[in-house]
Structure formats: C-alpha cells, structure tokens
Design a protein around this motif. Structure first.
Motif, PDB file in Angstrom:
ATOM      1  N   GLY A   1     -20.041  57.884 -39.984  1.00 23.28           N
ATOM      2  CA  GLY A   1     -19.837  56.484 -40.318  1.00 23.28           C
ATOM      3  C   GLY A   1     -18.389  56.036 -40.271  1.00 23.28           C
ATOM      4  O   GLY A   1     -18.092  54.872 -40.533  1.00 23.28           O
ATOM      5  N   ASN A   2     -17.473  56.940 -39.955  1.00 30.34           N
ATOM      6  CA  ASN A   2     -16.052  56.579 -39.860  1.00 30.34           C
ATOM      7  C   ASN A   2     -15.568  56.695 -38.426  1.00 30.34           C
ATOM      8  O   ASN A   2     -16.019  57.563 -37.681  1.00 30.34           O
ATOM      9  CB  ASN A   2     -15.210  57.504 -40.733  1.00 30.34           C
ATOM     10  CG  ASN A   2     -15.468  57.259 -42.202  1.00 30.34           C
ATOM     11  OD1 ASN A   2     -15.095  56.242 -42.762  1.00 30.34           O
ATOM     12  ND2 ASN A   2     -16.165  58.208 -42.811  1.00 30.34           N
ATOM     13  N   LYS A   3     -14.623  55.809 -38.080  1.00 35.60           N
ATOM     14  CA  LYS A   3     -13.983  55.942 -36.778  1.00 35.60           C
ATOM     15  C   LYS A   3     -12.838  56.923 -36.949  1.00 35.60           C
ATOM     16  O   LYS A   3     -11.908  56.656 -37.711  1.00 35.60           O
ATOM     17  CB  LYS A   3     -13.468  54.578 -36.319  1.00 35.60           C
ATOM     18  CG  LYS A   3     -12.918  54.591 -34.918  1.00 35.60           C
ATOM     19  CD  LYS A   3     -12.569  53.190 -34.443  1.00 35.60           C
ATOM     20  CE  LYS A   3     -11.093  52.896 -34.725  1.00 35.60           C
ATOM     21  NZ  LYS A   3     -10.627  51.665 -34.053  1.00 35.60           N
ATOM     22  N   ILE A   4     -12.916  58.080 -36.279  1.00 37.15           N
ATOM     23  CA  ILE A   4     -11.853  59.069 -36.502  1.00 37.15           C
ATOM     24  C   ILE A   4     -10.882  59.140 -35.340  1.00 37.15           C
ATOM     25  O   ILE A   4      -9.830  59.758 -35.453  1.00 37.15           O
ATOM     26  CB  ILE A   4     -12.428  60.486 -36.773  1.00 37.15           C
ATOM     27  CG1 ILE A   4     -13.185  61.002 -35.557  1.00 37.15           C
ATOM     28  CG2 ILE A   4     -13.300  60.502 -38.012  1.00 37.15           C
ATOM     29  CD1 ILE A   4     -13.280  62.506 -35.555  1.00 37.15           C
ATOM     30  N   ALA A   5     -11.211  58.522 -34.216  1.00 37.87           N
ATOM     31  CA  ALA A   5     -10.260  58.555 -33.110  1.00 37.87           C
ATOM     32  C   ALA A   5     -10.503  57.354 -32.213  1.00 37.87           C
ATOM     33  O   ALA A   5     -11.615  56.827 -32.143  1.00 37.87           O
ATOM     34  CB  ALA A   5     -10.419  59.844 -32.302  1.00 37.87           C
ATOM     35  N   ASP A   6      -9.456  56.905 -31.522  1.00 40.00           N
ATOM     36  CA  ASP A   6      -9.541  55.729 -30.663  1.00 40.00           C
ATOM     37  C   ASP A   6      -8.348  55.801 -29.729  1.00 40.00           C
ATOM     38  O   ASP A   6      -7.211  55.662 -30.156  1.00 40.00           O
ATOM     39  CB  ASP A   6      -9.489  54.459 -31.535  1.00 40.00           C
ATOM     40  CG  ASP A   6      -9.639  53.193 -30.704  1.00 40.00           C
ATOM     41  OD1 ASP A   6      -9.577  53.277 -29.455  1.00 40.00           O
ATOM     42  OD2 ASP A   6      -9.836  52.117 -31.302  1.00 40.00           O
TER      43      ASP A   6
ATOM     44  N   GLN B   1     -12.283  54.319 -19.980  1.00 42.91           N
ATOM     45  CA  GLN B   1     -10.837  54.110 -19.954  1.00 42.91           C
ATOM     46  C   GLN B   1     -10.273  54.409 -21.335  1.00 42.91           C
ATOM     47  O   GLN B   1      -9.112  54.733 -21.491  1.00 42.91           O
ATOM     48  CB  GLN B   1     -10.526  52.663 -19.582  1.00 42.91           C
ATOM     49  CG  GLN B   1     -10.936  52.326 -18.168  1.00 42.91           C
ATOM     50  CD  GLN B   1     -10.995  50.833 -17.956  1.00 42.91           C
ATOM     51  OE1 GLN B   1     -11.441  50.085 -18.815  1.00 42.91           O
ATOM     52  NE2 GLN B   1     -10.527  50.393 -16.793  1.00 42.91           N
ATOM     53  N   ARG B   2     -11.135  54.243 -22.342  1.00 47.53           N
ATOM     54  CA  ARG B   2     -10.729  54.452 -23.715  1.00 47.53           C
ATOM     55  C   ARG B   2     -11.919  55.087 -24.428  1.00 47.53           C
ATOM     56  O   ARG B   2     -13.070  54.818 -24.078  1.00 47.53           O
ATOM     57  CB  ARG B   2     -10.374  53.114 -24.372  1.00 47.53           C
ATOM     58  CG  ARG B   2      -9.852  53.198 -25.777  1.00 47.53           C
ATOM     59  CD  ARG B   2      -8.990  51.968 -26.086  1.00 47.53           C
ATOM     60  NE  ARG B   2      -9.787  50.759 -26.199  1.00 47.53           N
ATOM     61  CZ  ARG B   2     -10.245  50.274 -27.358  1.00 47.53           C
ATOM     62  NH1 ARG B   2      -9.990  50.894 -28.488  1.00 47.53           N
ATOM     63  NH2 ARG B   2     -10.958  49.180 -27.390  1.00 47.53           N
ATOM     64  N   LEU B   3     -11.629  55.944 -25.397  1.00 54.18           N
ATOM     65  CA  LEU B   3     -12.705  56.661 -26.061  1.00 54.18           C
ATOM     66  C   LEU B   3     -12.590  56.483 -27.568  1.00 54.18           C
ATOM     67  O   LEU B   3     -11.513  56.605 -28.140  1.00 54.18           O
ATOM     68  CB  LEU B   3     -12.627  58.145 -25.691  1.00 54.18           C
ATOM     69  CG  LEU B   3     -13.859  59.004 -25.990  1.00 54.18           C
ATOM     70  CD1 LEU B   3     -15.080  58.453 -25.283  1.00 54.18           C
ATOM     71  CD2 LEU B   3     -13.603  60.442 -25.543  1.00 54.18           C
ATOM     72  N   VAL B   4     -13.733  56.171 -28.197  1.00 51.65           N
ATOM     73  CA  VAL B   4     -13.775  56.010 -29.648  1.00 51.65           C
ATOM     74  C   VAL B   4     -14.743  57.051 -30.192  1.00 51.65           C
ATOM     75  O   VAL B   4     -15.791  57.305 -29.593  1.00 51.65           O
ATOM     76  CB  VAL B   4     -14.252  54.587 -30.017  1.00 51.65           C
ATOM     77  CG1 VAL B   4     -14.527  54.479 -31.515  1.00 51.65           C
ATOM     78  CG2 VAL B   4     -13.215  53.557 -29.592  1.00 51.65           C
ATOM     79  N   VAL B   5     -14.358  57.692 -31.303  1.00 57.05           N
ATOM     80  CA  VAL B   5     -15.219  58.721 -31.879  1.00 57.05           C
ATOM     81  C   VAL B   5     -15.624  58.320 -33.291  1.00 57.05           C
ATOM     82  O   VAL B   5     -14.790  57.964 -34.120  1.00 57.05           O
ATOM     83  CB  VAL B   5     -14.494  60.086 -31.924  1.00 57.05           C
ATOM     84  CG1 VAL B   5     -15.466  61.162 -32.404  1.00 57.05           C
ATOM     85  CG2 VAL B   5     -13.946  60.445 -30.560  1.00 57.05           C
TER      86      VAL B   5
END
Lengths: 293, 327, 242
Positions: free
Chosen positions: C218-223, C210-214
């Motif tokens: 080591g960094n979260k670049i998308a959510d 339902q939701r995607l995290v990239v």
C-alpha cells in the motif's frame, strides 16, 4: 400485571417461540443460500413436504411427530443430494446459475406443491402429539408446549449443527467452500462433493423443520408460500452464512410480527417484517447481524 | 438514427423484420384476431383471449428488466395488482372510465418501478429479487388494510353490458388488451435494437465492465425498471373489469409472479419475441388445463415445463429455433 | 516525453475494514508518458486502479485528471473524460459479438452523437488496431486468452482515452504474444495515448517503461528510472527476499 403489559410480554414470548420455528425453517437456507450460494427458492416447499411426510409416518406408525422427522432426515438428505447433483450438472457447471438456476428451483417448488395437492388434496393436515394440549401458566404468561417443544428442539438442532460446522474438518470445509473452492482443491477436497453433502444437510433440515411446523400449526400444500419471503429475509438479515445471526434474525422477526399483530391486528404483521427487510436491503445489505463483506 | 440501421449492426438480427413490417404485421394480426373471434361468436373466447394477452404484456414487461438488464423481479404480481387497484380506486373516487385509469396505472406503476430502480442501484442479483418479493408483500398488506378499495373482502366493479361499436364488453376488453399488448411488444422490440438495448445487454453481462466502457448504468437501470413497472401495471389495470370483482388474493396471486418469470424464460429471455411465444403457449395451456383438468394441474404444467426448459434449453424456444451456438 | 501533468494522485488512501490497502499515494503522470507500475500481489496496484476508475471511493486524498478533480464522478463519466482501463481478468460482454463489444463504448462514450453506422466503422477500426478484425462476428467465448486481452484493449481505446491503464494485460501470454502486445501498446503510445502498465512480466515492464513506480503493502516505495529502481535494495527485497 397491567393488561397492556401482559399483552406485550405474551406477544414477545410467543414471538420468540414463533421465531424459533422461523429459525428452523431458515437454518437450512442459511447453509444453501448463505454458505453455498445456491438460491434454493424451493426450500419452504421442502419444509412443507417434510411436514406431510411426518403426518404420514407419525400417523401410520403411531410415532411422535418430532421423532418421525428425525427418522425421515436421512431420506431428505438423499433427496437434497439428488437435487444438488441435477443442479450442479445443468446449471452450476455451466456457470448459468443466476437466472436459470433460479427458474429451476421455482419449477421444483411448483412440482412439489402441486404434487402434494394431487396426492393429499388441498385440505389441511395436522398431528396431535400428547403434549399438544398442555399449556403452562406463569401468572399472566402462557407457555403452550405445542410451541415450546418444537421451538426448543429446533434451537437445539441448530446449536448442534453450528457446533459441527465449527469443530469438524468437513464442517469447516462447508463454511469455506463458497469463498474459496480453490483452497479446498489444494487440500485435495472436492468442492462439488462438499457442496452436495452440505446441500443434503440443508434439505434434511428442511424436513426437520417440517416436523416442527406441523406440530405447531395445521399445514396445507401451499403453506410454504407465506415462508418464502420470511426465510430469505431472515437469512439476509442474519448476515447470510451465520447460523447464530440467522437465529437472532428469526427471533427478531417473530417478535416484530407478533407484537404488531397483538397491538395493530394480524393483517399488518407482514408489513412490519418486510418493511424491515426492505430497509435492511436498502441501507445495510450485509445484514443486521453480519460483518461487512 | 434509426432503429433499423442499428439493428443491422447485429450479426443475427432479432428476427428479420423491419419497422414497417412489424407494425403492419401487428395491425393485420389484430384485425384477423378480432374478425376470427367475431366469426366464432363465443363470449368465452374473448375472455380466454384476454387472459392470454394479459400475460403477453406482463411477460414482455418483465422481460424488459429481467431479460434485457438481467434483474430478476419476483414481485410482478405486486406491480400488476397496483395497476388493478389504481383502476378500482379511481373508479370509486371519480367514476373514471377504464381508459384514463389505464393511463393512471401506467404512471403509478412507472413511479413504483422507479422506486424499485433505486433499490437496483444498491442491490445485485438475488438481493434485488428478494427485495421485489418483499415489496409485493408490503403492497399486499397495504391493500388488505385499505378499506376504501374493499380491504381483504374485495370490491365489486359494475361494468356496462357493452360499449359500441363492440358487440360485447368482452370484445371491448379484448381489443383494449390487444392494443396494449402490441404497444408493449413494440416498445420491447424498439429497445432491443437500440442504443438502450445494447447498453442494457452490456450491463447484464458485466456491470463493472459496462461502467468502464462509458455506459451510464445507473440511468439505464432506472429507465428499464420504470418502463417495466409501468407496463406491468398496465397489464393489471383492466383486471377488475375482466373479473367483475377484485380482492387482494386474486390481484396479488402468485401465479402472476411465476408466469411473469416462466413465460419469458421458456420463450427465450432477452428477445422481444420470446415472452410472446412463452406467454401464448403457457397461457393457452393453462386456460385449457383449468377448463379440462384442474387449476392445480395448470401450475404443475408450468413447473415441469419450466424445469425442463431451464435445464435443457436455457435460451428458450427462440434459442431452439435459431439454433445458435452461443449462450 | 515531458508534457504537462495529465494525472495527479494526491495522498490517495483506501482501507478495507482494518486493512490499509493504499497508504497516502502521491503520483504524477505526464501526458504521453509510459509508466510502469509494479509490486507484489496485494500491494495495492489494482486497488489504485479501481479508485482511479471510480469503482469505489478512496477514503483519503484525491485524483486530478486533466486539471479536473475526479471525486464523486461515476465510472462512466471518468471514461467519457478520457480515462480508460482494462481488467486483470478479461470481462467481455458475453452475449454480444466481438464487434458489438467494441461498439458499446462508442455508442455511450464521449462522442455519443456518432451514428450507428459510424460507430460500427470506428469499432472495426479499433479491432484492426489490435489485429482482431477477423474475429469481429465471433463471440467472446470463442476467443483465445490473448484475443480476449486484445478485446479488452480494443474496448478501452474505443473510448479514445488520453490515459490507458493496462492492468496485467500480459499475464499468461506466451513469449511471442507478449511481444505482440508490447508492440501494440508502443503503437498506441506513439499515437499520443499516455499509458500506465501494471505488470508482473518484468521483461515487458523493463522494455516498455520510461519510468517505474513500485508499490509495496500500500506504499509507494520507489519512483524513477527503471534501471535504477530495479537495482534498489528495497525493491529487490520486496520481490525476492522476505
């Protein structure tokens, strides 16, 4: 010189000499246990086997014991390659090395020792090279050649080996084989062959160490026992796969034991070294001279 | 919850014997052994029997940590010697009889085991094994330098000629060790079928997966090291009474450490019955070899048998009997 | 979908020597959510799971699960609180039968008052959920890859988790097997389990999340919404370009 100080300096120097003997006994283990991940608990027994072979060859042919050890090294290499082949076939291949591989080497150790007792009896054996009775004196400091010659030869051998591991292709493959066998496969190198070759080297080193050992002190079939704990302790303290760490740890071990023996009596010397090992294991399992894993 | 229903969870139960059958069988076996030895009427038989039973207990104790939890203890001789010297020290200091000394040995061995367990929290695999070996050397050194218990010269223990109703002191020691061995085996068997046994098996197979599955690995390891240490010390507690004289070389003998590993492996590590078979077989063999050949030969036997079994029958004799496909 | 916040990561950072494996990750997961977590190899996904599970401590930041901070809790305590994970490479207990493998978390899990008979019945029910009941008496070494992954999930759900982290549960599976595994995860989610899916199989992630995290390096670049996230320039570069 102040007698206390002379005692200390002598203890340190003879500790360094003893330590280079420990280094010889532990260097092979740094390869098998440290690099190849093979817990060869029979390594000290192989050292003693080497010592007996040297006694026989140097006595029979009238050769220098250290030269005899060098002549015997190829035979020990073959023995090591054979042991590894069996170990690989029965244990490593099946992913069963932890408990049963350990038991295998335990059994090998006893077979070697008891075999020696049956062939040679339980008596002590020794060799007497021409330089054995010479001691150099520098003021209050003694430098017996009986310790110095084998110690220096041992350190030279380990140095040559370290150079080999660092500079040659095969040497670097040995250093890499336990960490990354897949990478070796990609380079079309068979990790099993590399390990067999390297294990052969480690057993050949055990044979050479046996030659050095028998020059320093008389040996009997059970002499290996006092080394089991020490050599593993040294390899662990030295940071496992590092030959230089192994040498440093061995020297430290020798000095610690000898200084304790000089000041508190020889019966306390094992406690210091093994106490140190327990502390290292408990607080710094990656070794004193090793890098963090 | 009962051990019995829990054991029913296993597709291949640890030998089909219920609780009552086990204890009843053990009691009958004990009576039969004592009766048989009395008929034999040979003082040497009691001593040979004691020798074997002491190894049954030692191997069973080693197996609780090594076989169930997968932590190899190279220092079994150290634990055994701690038990033996507890007896020597307490006897000399307070003139205590053997039985209270055994209880004290259990406590001290258990504490030492707990300390080892602390090492096992940080050390895995071969590092733990080397640490236990070092611990044994350390204890050896301490005892050698402890003049109260005789130091390196050793200590003599005067024992009574007999203790009624036993016909001889040999019989008394035999019976004591027999009872201790049965208790030890009973404890091991209880663990094997219990929640604790299942948790130890899980952490032996994969410690991280066990943690993730909610197994309190830390606590289970401490329980295993403590129990194992206590039982090993108990196995050694009567040693000085058995030999009449105890020195560090004898108490810390490498044969104890090697046999403690070899016997469970040959019998079948990780099962309660394996160490029993292994100990009875190897110890009898060694007794016979010592009498007929030499003490060197008996170690040769252990070495050869150990290598053959490790290579060809890794699940030991119990594994051969069961003929299981799984390893 | 929008239940209360079940898991909150606040500035979680982890270093190995000089290497920064996780760099101040903030993340919120709501109860009942299906979250996809993607990123190239070495981007910190597994490190994140290991920190969350308590295998090793984070250097910075903290996790709050179900309102409780997790710092200092041993892995098994986190399991008892309702946090379960599977391993990237299946790690079965090889000396135990399939049924016993699933019994372990039931015997030691949050409801450890369970009687052995009950534990066995529950374990069987878990195996039925993952369609592995027929192999209950077998040993892990006899299982196929897909069955081993099913066993991983059965062992995880035996803890009756509120949050399940499925770490590459689809790797190496065939087309049909992926579909079966997806169906299983959907079913678990429908029954109320929050799921974080870490995956390289894009088709599965897109369908499931339902939701995607990239994560990248080591960094979260998308959510955000999966389709929007997958269309982002940075994400495409991280995966395709170099």
């Amino acid at each position: 010189m102040d007698p206390e100080l002379a005692l200390l300096v002598n203890a340190i120097i003879s500790g360094l000499l003893l330590g280079s003997l420990y280094a010889a006994a532990a260097a092979g283990l740094a390869i098998s246990f440290g690099m190849l991940d093979i817990v060869n608990i029979a390594h000290p027994a192989l050292v003693v086997l080497g010592a007996f072979a040297v006694v026989v060859v140097s006595g029979g042919l009238g050769l220098d014991p250290l030269l005899s050890a060098v002549l015997l090294a190829p035979g020990f290499w073959l023995l090591g390659a054979g042991i590894y082949t069996a170990y690989h076939h029965f244990f490593e291949r099946r992913g069963d090395q932890a408990l049963h591989g350990l038991a295998f080497f335990f059994g090998v150790m006893f077979i070697i020792e008891v075999g020696l007792v049956m062939v040679f009896g339980a008596d002590q054996r020794y060799v007497d090279p021409s330089y054995a009775s010479i001691t150099y004196y520098f003021g209050d400091i003694d430098l017996p050649l009986r310790m110095l010659v084998p110690g220096a030869s041992a350190l030279a051998t380990i140095g040559a080996l370290a150079l080999y591991l660092r500079t040659t292709f095969t040497g670097r493959a040995i250093a890499a084989v336990a960490q990354d066998p897949e990478a070796l496969r990609l380079l079309a190198i068979d990790p099993v062959r590399i390990k067999r070759f390297a294990f052969g080297i480690s057993v050949a080193l055990a044979g050479l160490a046996g030659g050095a050992l028998v020059v320093v002190q008389p040996i009997d079939p059970w002499s290996g026992h006092v080394f089991i704990g020490r050599v593993f302790a040294i390899v662990i303290m030295g940071g496992m796969a590092s030959l230089s760490g192994c040498v440093l740890a061995a020297l430290a071990f020798g000095v610690a034991e000898n200084v304790t023996a000089a000041f508190y009596g020889p019966s306390w010397s094992p406690a210091v070294a093994f106490g140190a090992l327990l502390l290292v294991l408990a607080f710094r399992p990656q070794g004193l001279f090793g890098r963090a894993a | 919850m009962t051990v019995k229903t829990e054991a029913a969870l296993r597709p291949r139960p640890a030998l089909p014997a219920g609780h009552i059958a086990f204890w009843g069988g053990a009691a009958l076996l004990c009576l039969a052994l004592v009766a048989g030895f009395r008929v034999l009427d040979n003082e040497y038989a009691w001593f040979a029997g004691y020798f074997i039973l002491q190894y049954v207990l030692l191997a069973t104790a080693w197996n609780i940590l090594g076989g169930y939890a997968g932590y190899v203890n190279f220092g079994a001789a150290g634990f055994l010697a701690v038990g033996a010297y507890t007896t020597v020290a307490l006897r000399k200091a307070f003139g205590l009889d053997l039985l209270p000394c055994i209880a004290a040995a259990a406590c001290i061995g258990g504490l030492l085991g707990l300390g080892t367990g602390w090492l096992a929290l940080r050390l895995k695999g071969v590092y733990f094994a080397i640490a236990t070996l070092s611990l044994a050397v350390l204890l050896h050194t301490i005892v050698v330098n402890w003049s109260f218990v005789g130091g390196s010269r050793g200590a003599y223990v005067l024992r009574p000629a007999s203790i009624p109703p036993f016909v001889s002191y040999g019989e008394y020691l035999f019976v004591v060790m027999l009872v201790l061995a049965v208790i030890g085996v009973g404890i091991a068997r209880g663990i094997e079928g219990s929640r604790l046994g299942m948790g130890l098996a899980a952490l032996r197979d994969d410690e991280r997966a066990a943690e993730a599955a909610g197994v309190p690995t830390l606590r289970l390891k401490l329980v295993a090291t403590t129990l194992s240490g206590a039982l090993m010390a108990v196995a050694g507690a009567p040693l000085s009474h058995y030999t009449g004289y105890l020195n560090p070389e004898a108490a810390f003998g490498l044969a104890f450490s090697v046999n403690a590993i070899a016997m469970p492996l040959i019998g079948g590590a990780g099962t309660w019955f394996g160490p029993v078979i292994g100990a009875v077989l190897l110890a009898s063999l060694q007794q016979a070899a010592t009498v007929t050949i030499s003490s060197a030969a008996n170690l040769m036997i252990v070495g050869v048998v150990l290598v053959i079994f490790a290579a060809a029958a890794p699940r030991g004799i119990v594994g051969l009997i069961r003929g299981g496909r799984h390893r | 979908m929008s239940g209360e916040i079940l898991l909150r990561a606040e500035g979680v950072g982890k270093r190995f020597g000089g290497f920064v494996a996780l760099n101040g990750i903030d993340l919120e997961v709501r109860a009942g959510e299906r979250l996809g977590l993607i990123g190239p190899n070495g981007s910190g996904k597994s490190t994140f799971v290991n920190c969350l599970g308590g295998s090793f401590p984070a250097h910075e930041g903290r996790f709050i699960f179900d309102g409780k901070p997790m710092a200092g809790l041993a892995p098994h305590r986190r399991g008892h609180l309702g946090l379960a994970r599977t391993f990237q490479l299946p790690r079965p207990f090889n000396s135990l039968s399939v049924l016993e493998n699933v019994t372990v978390p039931l015997l030691f899990g949050p409801a450890r008052e369970t009687s052995p008979a009950e534990a066995r019945a529950r374990a069987m029910a878990c195996l039925e959920q993952v369609e592995l009941a027929g192999r209950a008496a077998q040993h892990p070494r006899e299982l196929t890859q897909v069955d081993l992954r099913r066993l991983e999930i059965a062992r995880a759900i035996a803890l009756r988790p509120r949050l399940l982290v499925a770490d590459e549960a689809m790797a190496g599976l065939s087309h049909t097997e992926v579909a079966q595994m997806l169906e299983l995860l959907f079913r678990l989610n429908a029954a109320g389990t929050t799921i974080i899916m870490i995956e390289h199989v894009m088709r599965a992630v897109r369908e499931f999340s339902q939701r995607l995290v990239v994560f990248v390096a080591g960094n979260k670049i998308a959510d955000g919404d999966p389709n929007e996230v997958l269309a982002m320039q940075d994400v495409e570069e991280a995966y395709l370009g170099r």
